[in-house]
Write a protein that holds these residues in place. Structure first.
Motif, PDB file in Angstrom:
ATOM      1  N   GLY A 141      32.954  32.710  57.375  1.00 53.32           N
ATOM      2  CA  GLY A 141      33.828  32.159  56.343  1.00 53.32           C
ATOM      3  C   GLY A 141      35.096  31.576  56.938  1.00 53.32           C
ATOM      4  O   GLY A 141      35.567  30.508  56.519  1.00 53.32           O
ATOM      5  N   TYR A 166      31.065  30.512  49.794  1.00 58.50           N
ATOM      6  CA  TYR A 166      31.534  31.891  49.763  1.00 58.50           C
ATOM      7  C   TYR A 166      30.696  32.758  48.825  1.00 58.50           C
ATOM      8  O   TYR A 166      30.546  33.967  49.053  1.00 58.50           O
ATOM      9  CB  TYR A 166      33.013  31.951  49.380  1.00 58.50           C
ATOM     10  N   ASP A 170      28.904  36.114  49.946  1.00 58.84           N
ATOM     11  CA  ASP A 170      29.055  37.362  49.195  1.00 58.84           C
ATOM     12  C   ASP A 170      27.693  37.991  48.924  1.00 58.84           C
ATOM     13  O   ASP A 170      27.544  39.217  48.954  1.00 58.84           O
ATOM     14  CB  ASP A 170      29.798  37.086  47.886  1.00 58.84           C
ATOM     15  N   TYR A 216      37.157  35.930  46.798  1.00 58.53           N
ATOM     16  CA  TYR A 216      36.824  36.175  48.203  1.00 58.53           C
ATOM     17  C   TYR A 216      36.047  37.487  48.278  1.00 58.53           C
ATOM     18  O   TYR A 216      36.616  38.561  48.174  1.00 58.53           O
ATOM     19  CB  TYR A 216      38.115  36.243  49.024  1.00 58.53           C
TER      20      TYR A 216
END
Length: 233
Positions: A141, A166, A170, A216
């Protein structure tokens, strides 16, 4: 002079001689096969060494990867090679961008870096691999974040591509966190979950300010917090 065997003994010896000959023949075949197997083992070891010397473990077919992953140090070896490959890939992307007069869209960087995700997932499945894979996902990332941003290249398309990337990270991180939180994870020393929660939250706050990244590792963080709560009970 040896005594002449009696007729019964002679008949017995004559009867079993073909079987004794077969046994001797089979023993010779076993010895030959053992030698051939050792040659194949030596050739396989040489091939594995050749692959590792060139950092190609992440790119080999599954059948070869499975054989190589039986080594106790396979996680450390694969992690080193993936980390190096990520660095080289990121450098090549920077060099490509520097050679152009206009910026590449974030989607180009994201799709290129995402090629490493399956190999990181493979790493997480190895003994000792989840903790290493955790760090590689964070680094992956960070590599995307190094493209654009400061030069004002962000637009709706870039922001969407970054968010999508992202989200995929995840997904991968969720599985890694589950492995690390599992009672049978066997991490030594034990995982300090709270420390990494703070680290991810701090990075997430920074990225919201710098790049407008709204989330995030949200699902991974939620799972980590639940795991920390269970561990504190």
């Amino acid at each position: 002079m040896e005594p002449t065997p009696d007729p019964l003994t002679k008949a017995f010896n004559d009867a079993i001689r073909p079987y004794l000959d077969q046994i001797e023949h089979l023993k010779n075949k076993v010895e030959d096969t053992t030698y051939q197997l050792q040659q194949l083992e030596d050739e396989r070891a040489d091939m594995h060494a050749w692959i590792d010397k060139r950092g190609l473990r992440a790119d080999v077919p599954p059948s070869i990867a499975n054989a190589m992953n039986s080594d106790p140090t396979s996680a450390q070896t694969l992690n080193y090679q993936l980390d190096r490959k990520m660095t080289v890939l990121n450098h090549d992307l920077h060099r490509l961008q520097d050679s152009l007069s206009s910026h590449l869209p974030t989607a180009t960087f994201a799709s290129t870096l995402a090629q490493l995700i399956p190999s990181i997932e493979d790493l997480s499945a190895l003994p000792g691999g989840p903790a290493l894979a955790f760090e590689l996902i964070i680094k992956l990332g960070g590599n995307l974040n190094s493209h654009g941003g400061d030069e004002g290249w962000n637009n709706d398309a870039d922001a969407s591509s970054r968010a999508e990337f992202y989200n995929r990270l995840d997904d991968c991180m969720l599985d890694i966190v589950r492995l690390r939180l599992a009672p049978a994870s066997g991490e030594d020393p034990p995982w300090q979950v709270g420390r990494d929660i703070k680290r991810l939250e701090k990075t997430g706050a920074f990225l919201r300010t710098k790049l407008g990244l709204q989330t995030y590792f949200p699902r991974s963080l939620e799972l980590m917090k639940r795991g920390e709560s269970r561990g504190a009970q």
